[in-house]
Design an enzyme around this catalytic site. Sequence first.
Site, short mmCIF file in Angstrom:
data_model
loop_
_atom_site.label_atom_id
_atom_site.label_comp_id
_atom_site.label_asym_id
_atom_site.label_seq_id
_atom_site.Cartn_x
_atom_site.Cartn_y
_atom_site.Cartn_z
N GLY A 1 47.03 51.05 137.06
CA GLY A 1 47.88 50.38 137.81
C GLY A 1 49.23 51.25 138.45
O GLY A 1 49.24 52.39 137.95
N GLU A 2 50.09 50.55 139.06
CA GLU A 2 51.13 51.36 139.72
C GLU A 2 52.59 50.88 138.93
O GLU A 2 52.90 49.82 139.09
CB GLU A 2 51.19 50.86 141.14
N CYS B 1 42.62 58.66 133.13
CA CYS B 1 43.38 57.89 133.24
C CYS B 1 43.45 57.50 134.85
O CYS B 1 43.42 58.42 135.78
CB CYS B 1 44.92 58.60 133.00
N SER C 1 54.28 58.28 136.74
CA SER C 1 53.53 58.62 137.97
C SER C 1 53.60 57.55 139.01
O SER C 1 53.29 56.28 138.60
CB SER C 1 52.14 59.10 137.93
N GLU D 1 42.69 50.15 129.73
CA GLU D 1 42.33 51.62 128.98
C GLU D 1 43.51 52.29 128.63
O GLU D 1 44.47 52.49 129.32
CB GLU D 1 41.43 52.26 129.92
N CYS E 1 44.98 47.29 140.21
CA CYS E 1 46.01 47.80 140.88
C CYS E 1 45.74 47.48 142.44
O CYS E 1 44.72 47.31 142.81
CB CYS E 1 45.91 49.26 140.72
N CYS F 1 44.00 52.85 146.62
CA CYS F 1 43.57 54.11 146.68
C CYS F 1 41.92 54.38 146.74
O CYS F 1 41.43 53.98 145.66
CB CYS F 1 44.16 55.29 145.78
N CYS G 1 40.11 55.85 143.98
CA CYS G 1 40.45 55.48 142.29
C CYS G 1 39.86 54.24 141.97
O CYS G 1 39.91 53.04 142.46
CB CYS G 1 41.96 55.03 142.50
N CYS H 1 48.35 58.25 127.49
CA CYS H 1 48.57 57.83 128.75
C CYS H 1 48.45 56.39 128.90
O CYS H 1 47.26 55.77 128.46
CB CYS H 1 47.16 58.54 129.80
N SER I 1 52.21 60.67 143.68
CA SER I 1 50.82 61.07 144.25
C SER I 1 50.87 61.05 145.77
O SER I 1 51.00 60.29 146.39
CB SER I 1 49.92 59.75 143.77
N LEU I 2 50.74 62.29 146.11
CA LEU I 2 51.09 62.66 147.43
C LEU I 2 49.71 62.58 148.16
O LEU I 2 49.40 61.94 149.08
CB LEU I 2 51.66 64.00 147.70
N HIS I 3 48.57 63.56 147.83
CA HIS I 3 47.14 63.67 148.12
C HIS I 3 46.90 64.04 149.55
O HIS I 3 45.85 64.43 149.94
CB HIS I 3 46.41 62.46 148.02
N ASN J 1 37.73 62.84 140.32
CA ASN J 1 36.46 62.21 139.53
C ASN J 1 35.77 61.70 140.44
O ASN J 1 36.49 60.57 140.96
CB ASN J 1 37.31 61.33 138.34
#
Length: 386
Positions: free
Chosen positions: A172-173, A345, A204, A96, A122, A126, A129, A115, A227-229, A303
């Site tokens: 993906g990473e 994304c 990112s 995508e 991935c 996570c 995700c 994006c 990406s800390l979260h 999301n």
Amino acid sequence: MSAQAKVPLFRLLPEELEPVMAEFGQPRYRADQVLRAAWHDSPASFEDIRQLPAGLRARLADRFSLDAAIEVRRAVSDDGGTTKLLLRMNDGTLIETVLMQYPEPGDRHPRSTVCVSTQAGCAMGCVFCATGQMGFERNLKAEEIVTQVLHIARLLRERGEHVTNVVFMGMGEPLANYAETIRAVRLLTHPKAFGLGQRHITISTVGLIHAIDRLAGEGLQIGLAISLHAPNDTLRQRLVPTAGPTSVGDLVSAAKRYFKKTGRRVTFEYALIAGQNDSEETARELARLLQGSGTHVNLIPVNPTAGGYGRPPRRTVLAFERVLRGAGINCTVRVEKGSEISAACGQLRTDESNRFVNDSGISLSPVAPRHGSRQETLSPTPSQTR
Ligand code: SAH
Ligand code: SF4
């Protein structure tokens, strides 16, 4: 030469194409001509690059491919600001790509951020995700990353607009596919290739420390988002199970090193998940962690996905933001865009596209999970953070 053995032209940096022109007995400026046409005119074949002599067109066609992605599906949000594409790569892999547009004052062209995905699936897992829940399929090649931008560039060109920013925040990473990601960045920013300013690109990452340090040493002026979260390791490991021994403190130190080396401030992305990491106490802990780090926080109301991780109410998001701001932490809440088309994304091959994919008999391996809701909103707008 068989079709398989052809080198994708969109993989080649200008300095890699120039010697080929010499080998073909062509003057130097031919390389520039080829590149200008390939990157900016969307030729369907070398035959279409009419300004080149016929003999050269044939030799190029023999050696190189000009493959473009195939658009399998397109969804546009009601306000027209978000366009989500499902693209098929040469081998059938589906990914995508999202275009997000923001009006600029006056008659100026809108800011148009692409994006891009860097992997199909991935491996980082996570929990909130959709891509992570899919598992890892394969890395994308640099040419498959830039082709996403080229596809959108063509779409925009048809309406007199152009790509202004690229964010590596799709599927993906990126730093787990380091070499191809960096090659894609160099292709996108080379003045003789796509020619986007380095400062208009953001990568990112989930936080691969060694790769962040390596990136800092590339001599690039690109933006970095981590990406800390979570403000502590227990919570972060619950949300990012592959975090392993990387502590939140390690991430803050890596962000500081990146800033020191590149002069570019790092953004911490923080997906706000109801009941998980959204309390005011957690906000205070985050503020303590980031105190004095010179970083920026981008809060992303999550999301909802199949995993049952939901979005906090608006007031909770605002309260979280207030605590951070009160503690002097630079912070923005990501604007939600494209809710009705599940534009996201990092949340890919959505419910709708999976159904389409399955109907069209293209197999997905592994099969992507279906999202719980069609009313998803994600809002990948890293540009908001700048
Ligand atoms: N792998 C990289 C880049 C792709 S994900 C990374 O993790 O940073 C891009 C961003 O989308 C990340 O900040 C990620 O945490 C976020 N994201 C993933 N799933 C999401 C969801 N369901 N809701 C909101 N943000 C999400
Ligand atoms: Fe991978 Fe990023 Fe999704 Fe985590 S958030 S699973 S790192 S794409």
